[in-house]
Scaffold this active site. Structure first.
Site, PDB file in Angstrom:
ATOM      1  N   LYS A 179       0.831  -1.209   0.000  1.00 17.30           N
ATOM      2  CA  LYS A 179       0.000   0.000   0.000  1.00 17.30           C
ATOM      3  C   LYS A 179       0.862   1.255   0.000  1.00 17.30           C
ATOM      4  O   LYS A 179       2.052   1.242   0.347  1.00 17.30           O
ATOM      5  CB  LYS A 179      -0.943   0.023   1.206  1.00 17.30           C
ATOM      6  N   MET A 235       5.520   0.209   3.212  1.00 16.79           N
ATOM      7  CA  MET A 235       4.480  -0.170   2.266  1.00 16.79           C
ATOM      8  C   MET A 235       3.634  -1.346   2.746  1.00 16.79           C
ATOM      9  O   MET A 235       2.826  -1.881   1.987  1.00 16.79           O
ATOM     10  CB  MET A 235       5.095  -0.499   0.909  1.00 16.79           C
ATOM     11  N   GLY A 236       3.800  -1.751   3.992  1.00 15.64           N
ATOM     12  CA  GLY A 236       2.933  -2.771   4.562  1.00 15.64           C
ATOM     13  C   GLY A 236       3.158  -4.173   4.035  1.00 15.64           C
ATOM     14  O   GLY A 236       2.224  -4.976   4.009  1.00 15.64           O
ATOM     15  N   ASP A 264      -2.338  -2.025   9.310  1.00 14.81           N
ATOM     16  CA  ASP A 264      -2.274  -2.253   7.871  1.00 14.81           C
ATOM     17  C   ASP A 264      -2.823  -3.614   7.453  1.00 14.81           C
ATOM     18  O   ASP A 264      -3.102  -3.826   6.269  1.00 14.81           O
ATOM     19  CB  ASP A 264      -0.832  -2.126   7.376  1.00 14.81           C
ATOM     20  N   ALA A 296       0.783  -7.383   4.607  1.00 16.00           N
ATOM     21  CA  ALA A 296       0.206  -8.135   3.494  1.00 16.00           C
ATOM     22  C   ALA A 296       0.448  -9.627   3.671  1.00 16.00           C
ATOM     23  O   ALA A 296      -0.424 -10.455   3.360  1.00 16.00           O
ATOM     24  CB  ALA A 296       0.793  -7.644   2.175  1.00 16.00           C
TER      25      ALA A 296
END
Length: 311
Positions: free
Chosen positions: A17, A108-109, A145, A113
């Site tokens: 993300k 960016m997670g 997240d 994820a």
């Protein structure tokens, strides 16, 4: 439950993300900050395969540097699988293979994820049949997240970021990412922001009474207007990340000089996200940034959240 469903292996893909907007409130008594975020899921992916096992084990590889990713019980995917097993009363284990395509410790997670993918994969492998809302509730225990990686698309997050509301987004937004060799600690970036704010510097925005996403950001997303989003995208953590790693500022200036609509720190950094007018402009920008010696990725959003990939 005592036995896994009669399935050999489940594969799930989950997206990284970009926080196209991120406003941070004051630290609470527990040390956590209230935030308001506009999340966009982008086409940098984590793939997780779940296979039956008596124990909880994980192996990790990827197209990015995975040397700092744990392969023990501290791995977020393993923690997610254990939480789900406890939730449904499953007494077996699972072997997880994680293939990473999202920069590690890059804001960016990617780890989130992994956790989201593990939840969905184990739910299918074990035949649990939990709803997306139930999986998001479990995932929220591992970080804000994780629920978004399950949801995907575009969303507004409040509270600690885990209270999600889907947001309408039309069209496609093209981003060029500049990836750093060394990650950044999220707690360190928050601590730096608190310290920076305490100086009263005019370079950092004042602490908001109640964090909120600026309406023009949501309008830009609804209209699919990259130029409007470029003019309104913002991340409070950028100030702290650039203070900790001043060299990032030079890269932002380079990107902006080459036509990027904006250049922001993604999440807590150090990945930088440059928004381009369109796909062609993103390719041209990526060429320039790569020629300058930077590791880059071209991604687009919004994309769907975690989903099972047929094998």
């Amino acid at each position: 439950m005592s036995q896994a469903a009669a399935v050999e292996r489940i594969r799930v893909r989950a997206p990284g993300k970009i926080n196209v907007f991120f406003e941070v409130g004051a630290a609470g008594a527990d040390g956590y900050h209230e935030v308001a975020s506009a999340y966009q899921a982008v086409s940098a992916y984590e793939d997780v395969w779940a296979s039956p096992s008596d124990r909880f084990t994980v192996e990790v590889d990827g197209t990015v540097d995975v040397s700092g990713v744990p392969v023990d019980d501290t791995n977020l995917a393993v923690r997610a699988a254990r939480l789900l097993a406890a939730e449904i009363g499953y007494d077996g284990g699972v072997h997880l293979r994680v293939h990473k395509g999202v920069p590690v410790a890059g804001g960016m997670g990617g780890g989130s994820a992994d956790a989201a993918a593990a939840l969905l994969a184990c739910d299918a492998l074990w035949g649990a049949g939990l709803s997306s809302a139930q999986l998001q509730r479990i995932g929220a225990q591992l970080g804000a997240d994780v629920p978004f990686a399950l949801m995907g698309g575009t969303a507004v997050g409040t509270g600690r970021g885990e209270q999600l509301s889907p947001a309408l987004a039309r069209g496609r937004f093209d981003w060029v990412l500049v990836i750093s060799d060394e990650g950044m600690s999220t707690p360190d970036v928050y601590d730096e922001l608190d310290d920076y704010r305490s100086t009263g510097s005019s370079f950092v925005p004042p602490v908001p009474v109640r964090p909120a996403v600026f309406p023009p950001v949501l309008q830009a997303l609804r209209q699919g207007d990259a130029r409007m989003l470029g003019a309104t995208a913002h991340n409070d953590l950028s100030h702290a990340a650039l203070r900790l790693r001043p060299a990032l500022d030079d890269i932002i200036n380079l990107g902006l000089s080459q036509g990027a609509l904006t250049g922001i720190v993604s999440g807590s950094g150090p990945t930088l996200a440059f928004l381009a007018d369109d796909e062609q402009a993103a390719v041209a920008l990526q060429v320039v940034l790569s020629a300058a010696g930077h590791e880059t990725m071209h991604v687009h959003g919004p994309v769907p959240g975690a989903r099972i990939i047929p094998t």
